[in-house]
Design a protein around this motif. Sequence first.
Motif, mmCIF file in Angstrom:
data_model
loop_
_atom_site.group_PDB
_atom_site.id
_atom_site.type_symbol
_atom_site.label_atom_id
_atom_site.label_comp_id
_atom_site.label_asym_id
_atom_site.label_seq_id
_atom_site.Cartn_x
_atom_site.Cartn_y
_atom_site.Cartn_z
ATOM 1 N N THR A 141 15.411 62.366 -8.067
ATOM 2 C CA THR A 141 15.529 61.011 -8.603
ATOM 3 C C THR A 141 15.108 60.901 -10.062
ATOM 4 O OG1 THR A 141 13.321 60.500 -7.728
ATOM 5 C CG2 THR A 141 15.211 59.945 -6.338
ATOM 6 N N SER A 142 14.790 62.018 -10.709
ATOM 7 C CA SER A 142 14.405 61.952 -12.117
ATOM 8 C C SER A 142 15.632 61.639 -12.971
ATOM 9 C CB SER A 142 13.781 63.276 -12.561
ATOM 10 O OG SER A 142 14.779 64.246 -12.812
ATOM 11 N N PRO A 143 15.451 61.243 -14.233
ATOM 12 C CA PRO A 143 16.597 60.931 -15.101
ATOM 13 C C PRO A 143 17.601 62.063 -15.223
ATOM 14 C CG PRO A 143 14.586 60.099 -16.081
ATOM 15 C CD PRO A 143 14.162 60.893 -14.872
ATOM 16 N N LEU A 144 17.173 63.304 -15.029
ATOM 17 C CA LEU A 144 18.094 64.435 -15.116
ATOM 18 C C LEU A 144 19.251 64.300 -14.144
ATOM 19 C CD1 LEU A 144 18.839 67.348 -16.013
ATOM 20 C CD2 LEU A 144 17.354 68.171 -14.175
ATOM 21 N N PHE A 145 18.994 63.751 -12.973
ATOM 22 C CA PHE A 145 20.006 63.686 -11.912
ATOM 23 C C PHE A 145 20.801 62.376 -11.936
ATOM 24 C CE2 PHE A 145 16.511 66.384 -10.495
ATOM 25 C CZ PHE A 145 17.177 67.532 -10.129
ATOM 26 N N SER A 146 20.492 61.513 -12.873
ATOM 27 C CA SER A 146 21.152 60.210 -12.932
ATOM 28 C C SER A 146 22.490 60.312 -13.648
ATOM 29 C CB SER A 146 20.252 59.207 -13.657
ATOM 30 O OG SER A 146 20.922 57.972 -13.838
ATOM 31 N N GLU A 147 23.433 59.474 -13.252
ATOM 32 C CA GLU A 147 24.713 59.396 -13.935
ATOM 33 C C GLU A 147 24.616 58.537 -15.200
ATOM 34 O OE1 GLU A 147 27.770 60.892 -13.515
ATOM 35 O OE2 GLU A 147 26.547 62.182 -12.233
ATOM 36 N N THR A 148 23.509 57.793 -15.346
ATOM 37 C CA THR A 148 23.298 57.034 -16.573
ATOM 38 C C THR A 148 22.763 57.964 -17.655
ATOM 39 O OG1 THR A 148 21.019 56.411 -16.000
ATOM 40 C CG2 THR A 148 22.805 54.956 -15.244
ATOM 41 N N SER A 149 22.745 57.462 -18.875
ATOM 42 C CA SER A 149 22.309 58.271 -20.008
ATOM 43 C C SER A 149 21.316 57.499 -20.862
ATOM 44 C CB SER A 149 23.523 58.668 -20.857
ATOM 45 O OG SER A 149 23.114 59.117 -22.131
ATOM 46 N N ARG A 150 20.407 58.231 -21.497
ATOM 47 C CA ARG A 150 19.465 57.626 -22.438
ATOM 48 C C ARG A 150 19.924 57.784 -23.887
ATOM 49 N NH1 ARG A 150 13.389 59.238 -20.236
ATOM 50 N NH2 ARG A 150 13.460 57.953 -18.352
ATOM 51 N N TYR A 151 20.984 58.544 -24.119
ATOM 52 C CA TYR A 151 21.326 58.951 -25.479
ATOM 53 C C TYR A 151 22.686 58.466 -25.962
ATOM 54 C CZ TYR A 151 17.370 61.977 -24.533
ATOM 55 O OH TYR A 151 16.118 62.441 -24.189
ATOM 56 N N GLY A 152 23.398 57.698 -25.176
ATOM 57 C CA GLY A 152 24.699 57.212 -25.602
ATOM 58 C C GLY A 152 25.659 57.107 -24.438
ATOM 59 N N ASN A 153 26.821 56.537 -24.710
ATOM 60 C CA ASN A 153 27.798 56.255 -23.656
ATOM 61 C C ASN A 153 28.819 57.356 -23.435
ATOM 62 O OD1 ASN A 153 27.374 53.204 -25.039
ATOM 63 N ND2 ASN A 153 27.322 53.271 -22.801
ATOM 64 N N TYR A 154 28.753 58.447 -24.224
ATOM 65 C CA TYR A 154 29.836 59.415 -24.186
ATOM 66 C C TYR A 154 29.295 60.811 -23.881
ATOM 67 C CZ TYR A 154 31.948 55.370 -26.229
ATOM 68 O OH TYR A 154 32.366 54.080 -26.426
ATOM 69 N N ARG A 155 29.799 61.384 -22.805
ATOM 70 C CA ARG A 155 29.288 62.651 -22.303
ATOM 71 C C ARG A 155 30.398 63.704 -22.271
ATOM 72 N NH1 ARG A 155 26.313 61.132 -17.671
ATOM 73 N NH2 ARG A 155 28.275 60.872 -16.564
ATOM 74 N N PHE A 156 30.138 64.811 -22.938
ATOM 75 C CA PHE A 156 31.012 65.985 -22.871
ATOM 76 C C PHE A 156 30.418 66.964 -21.859
ATOM 77 C CE2 PHE A 156 31.700 64.297 -27.118
ATOM 78 C CZ PHE A 156 33.066 64.408 -27.301
ATOM 79 N N THR A 157 31.241 67.479 -20.963
ATOM 80 C CA THR A 157 30.784 68.454 -19.965
ATOM 81 C C THR A 157 31.692 69.678 -20.011
ATOM 82 O OG1 THR A 157 29.988 66.676 -18.517
ATOM 83 C CG2 THR A 157 30.274 68.852 -17.534
ATOM 84 N N PHE A 158 31.065 70.853 -20.166
ATOM 85 C CA PHE A 158 31.819 72.102 -20.223
ATOM 86 C C PHE A 158 31.246 73.111 -19.242
ATOM 87 C CE2 PHE A 158 33.058 70.474 -24.375
ATOM 88 C CZ PHE A 158 34.374 70.914 -24.483
ATOM 89 N N PRO A 159 32.113 73.937 -18.645
ATOM 90 C CA PRO A 159 31.593 75.075 -17.881
ATOM 91 C C PRO A 159 30.747 75.958 -18.791
ATOM 92 C CG PRO A 159 33.951 74.773 -17.471
ATOM 93 C CD PRO A 159 33.591 73.869 -18.612
ATOM 94 N N LEU A 160 29.647 76.428 -18.281
ATOM 95 C CA LEU A 160 28.752 77.270 -19.068
ATOM 96 C C LEU A 160 29.473 78.503 -19.602
ATOM 97 C CD1 LEU A 160 25.874 78.102 -20.017
ATOM 98 C CD2 LEU A 160 25.580 79.152 -17.757
ATOM 99 N N THR A 161 30.247 79.155 -18.750
ATOM 100 C CA THR A 161 30.923 80.381 -19.170
ATOM 101 C C THR A 161 31.920 80.108 -20.293
ATOM 102 O OG1 THR A 161 32.459 80.031 -17.320
ATOM 103 C CG2 THR A 161 30.652 81.598 -16.975
ATOM 104 N N THR A 162 32.607 78.982 -20.228
ATOM 105 C CA THR A 162 33.566 78.626 -21.271
ATOM 106 C C THR A 162 32.858 78.369 -22.589
ATOM 107 O OG1 THR A 162 35.082 77.666 -19.651
ATOM 108 C CG2 THR A 162 35.334 76.956 -21.933
ATOM 109 N N LEU A 163 31.771 77.618 -22.538
ATOM 110 C CA LEU A 163 31.027 77.293 -23.746
ATOM 111 C C LEU A 163 30.432 78.550 -24.380
ATOM 112 C CD1 LEU A 163 30.337 74.696 -25.296
ATOM 113 C CD2 LEU A 163 28.171 74.635 -24.046
ATOM 114 N N MET A 164 29.859 79.412 -23.543
ATOM 115 C CA MET A 164 29.251 80.637 -24.071
ATOM 116 C C MET A 164 30.309 81.587 -24.636
ATOM 117 S SD MET A 164 25.937 80.362 -23.744
ATOM 118 C CE MET A 164 25.162 81.975 -23.637
ATOM 119 N N GLU A 165 31.455 81.642 -23.992
ATOM 120 C CA GLU A 165 32.521 82.513 -24.491
ATOM 121 C C GLU A 165 33.058 81.996 -25.818
ATOM 122 O OE1 GLU A 165 34.725 85.995 -24.289
ATOM 123 O OE2 GLU A 165 33.103 85.302 -22.980
#
Length: 330
Positions: free
Chosen positions: A133-157
């Motif tokens: 239940t910590s903020p990490l697991f929330s769908e809300t954000s403290r830093y803005g309305n726009y979230r980019f999500t990438f697979p780790l392997t894609t980002l690292m590559e």
Amino acid sequence: MATTANFSERKNVRQANELTISGEHIDIKHLKLRDELKGKQILQTYLTKDIPDYPTPVEFHITELKHVTNKHCLPGILNSGGFLGHDSLSWWNLKITQADITEAEERYLESFFPNSSKEERRDQQPFLSEFTTSPLFSETSRYGNYRFTFPLTTLMEAYKKQICDGEEPVLRVYGTKLFKQEIEYVVLVHSAQFNKKFQHLPHLASSPLVSYDGNKIIWKAQAICETHNFQLAKHDNTVVIGGMFSHQFYVWDHVSFVFHITNILPLPKGSLIESLECCEIDPDIDLSKKGSFSNLAKAKEFLKNLPECELEQDEKEEYNTFEEIEKEAD
């Protein structure tokens, strides 16, 4: 635990008070023992508490990273076709899904009851979601309305090819950051050409809490609740949860990955758009420097009215290259 340095106190770019130590990931047990922290007022309310039993540590295997931004920075990311960093660092957080939570629950039970039977496993009721239940697991954000999500392997590559000239990125323990109710373990990712610059920081393999195997991040989470409404009890070879007489506030911990970027980490615009979604702002804490919409519909409208990103031919070719990167990462 040997201590080689003390925490330093400062205000960060968001003007929040933080205590930081470089080159160490220090678990909560040892944080409570650090002499230089015992008199720090910002830590007295939460870190010093003794909390009724709850799942800890919980091992998460993470395969995605997320980067959240506000309405002021979003057009710059889309127009430049990639991510810049503040002081050459681009900050990302773990993206934890419900499937990740379910798998972490299974690992927790295996470690807690290694000799349990199939019947006992079958009868075990799901429980971990009551504690995540910590903020990490929330769908809300403290830093803005726009979230980019990438697979780790894609980002690292992409980082390997664009920033490291094809060499493997180097991962190091950047440090531990403490706030009033938050503990942040920071991992630095950099090119081998900057080994001398960051040689004072130990490699990530020295961290007791975070590791990386080339495909996923393995994180031993210690405090997943923030607000504790339940406690954990053992019954035969299963666990049961019970309500608390009164809820308790406590610290929560999480992991950040910071990518060292001297110029820009370019990503195909089509990929950026596909990875982008709108999210609501945390109703209690907004750290977006007033760069957010309190209403999700307004955030979506702002995104809708941005100049449409049409892929030109060269961008299409770049996008195909990125698809090849994803395949190589798989």
